[in-house]
Design a protein around this motif. Structure first.
Motif, PDB file in Angstrom:
ATOM      1  N   VAL A   1       6.117   2.873   7.467  1.00  0.00           N
ATOM      2  CA  VAL A   1       6.460   1.570   8.028  1.00  0.00           C
ATOM      3  C   VAL A   1       5.198   0.714   8.090  1.00  0.00           C
ATOM      4  O   VAL A   1       4.183   1.136   8.652  1.00  0.00           O
ATOM      5  N   ILE A   2       5.266  -0.489   7.517  1.00  0.00           N
ATOM      6  CA  ILE A   2       4.133  -1.411   7.516  1.00  0.00           C
ATOM      7  C   ILE A   2       4.613  -2.736   8.086  1.00  0.00           C
ATOM      8  O   ILE A   2       5.489  -3.394   7.517  1.00  0.00           O
ATOM      9  N   GLY A   3       4.053  -3.134   9.227  1.00  0.00           N
ATOM     10  CA  GLY A   3       4.537  -4.291   9.956  1.00  0.00           C
ATOM     11  C   GLY A   3       4.125  -5.633   9.384  1.00  0.00           C
ATOM     12  O   GLY A   3       3.309  -5.729   8.455  1.00  0.00           O
ATOM     13  N   GLU A   4       4.668  -6.667   9.981  1.00  0.00           N
ATOM     14  CA  GLU A   4       4.548  -8.035   9.467  1.00  0.00           C
ATOM     15  C   GLU A   4       3.112  -8.519   9.327  1.00  0.00           C
ATOM     16  O   GLU A   4       2.742  -9.119   8.313  1.00  0.00           O
ATOM     17  N   THR A   5       2.279  -8.311  10.329  1.00  0.00           N
ATOM     18  CA  THR A   5       0.917  -8.855  10.292  1.00  0.00           C
ATOM     19  C   THR A   5      -0.122  -7.812   9.891  1.00  0.00           C
ATOM     20  O   THR A   5      -1.320  -8.027  10.075  1.00  0.00           O
ATOM     21  N   ALA A   6       0.337  -6.685   9.355  1.00  0.00           N
ATOM     22  CA  ALA A   6      -0.597  -5.655   8.885  1.00  0.00           C
ATOM     23  C   ALA A   6      -1.366  -6.166   7.672  1.00  0.00           C
ATOM     24  O   ALA A   6      -0.835  -6.904   6.846  1.00  0.00           O
TER      25      ALA A   6
END
Length: 232
Positions: free
Chosen positions: A89-94
């Motif tokens: 899982v890689i979030g929006e602001t990563a």
């Protein structure tokens, strides 16, 4: 770099770095992490041009097919390899730099519902072990390594190794080789070794009445304790 060249570089990166790959045909079926990046690259380009629904739809299709969840707004550099891929899982602001290796079940997540930067920044040449959780607006410095199943909630300096729950940052520098999970130090083992040895010396001193025994053993005990402190 154009979209086509970026995607081409992703495919070539797998061929260069994965010893399990025996033919180009395997890329079609055995590399969900690679195809997750493929869908992300397309969705990200559209997202940056102001589109919203279509990129999220493409991202949802990619998640359904690969079980890898990458928000189209995330920033991912060149030659990133998501090995095995399942559950990442890689979030929006990563933000992820170049030449980063990510194993399965890794989460680059947030710990806040507020707007703005709330996901991790991963600099170039970082290795993140299977099951690691990198949480919040923190930075993994260039060339650092994160041990499997670690939970990282603080910045990790460049070239350091972080292990444990919560992750402890080791002061030792890396040797430029890939992450070896079987060679990571066990910081809990170090302190238990020290405490058991200290108790044994105290018991022997009380039993024999020889106060000089403690002085003789102090040197070895200090070495054990120093090893623990370095592990921290």
């Amino acid at each position: 770099m154009t979209l086509f060249n970026t995607i081409k570089e992703d495919f070539l990166n797998v061929k260069r770095n994965d010893p399990a790959l025996h033919s180009s045909f395997e890329l079609l079926f055995n590399y969900p992490g690679l195809w997750a990046l493929f869908f992300y690259r397309i969705a990200n380009r559209l997202y940056r041009r102001g589109w919203r629904f279509v990129p999220r739809f493409i991202s949802a299709v990619g998640q359904f097919l690969t079980t890898v969840d990458i928000h189209p707004a995330a920033t991912i550099g060149c030659r990133v390899f998501i090995d095995h891929g399942v559950g990442v899982v890689i979030g929006e602001t990563a933000e992820i730099g170049d030449d980063v290796l990510i194993y399965q079940q890794v989460t680059l997540g947030g710990v806040s519902l507020s707007l703005g930067k709330r996901h991790p920044t991963v600099e170039s040449n970082v290795v993140i072990g299977a099951g690691a959780k990198i949480l919040g607006n923190i930075t993994l410095g260039q060339g650092c390594k994160i041990g499997a199943n670690s939970v990282v909630i603080k910045d990790v300096p460049a070239t350091a190794t972080a292990v444990g729950i919560p992750a402890r940052i080791l002061s030792c520098t890396t040797d430029g080789k890939q992450l070896r999970h079987d060679m990571l130090p066990d910081v809990n083992k170090e302190i238990f070794h020290y405490l058991i040895k200290r108790i044994a010396v105290l018991e022997e001193t009380i039993k024999t009445g020889d106060a000089g025994l403690m002085e003789k053993e102090d040197h070895e005990l200090e070495e054990i304790y120093s090893t623990f402190i370095k592990s921290m």
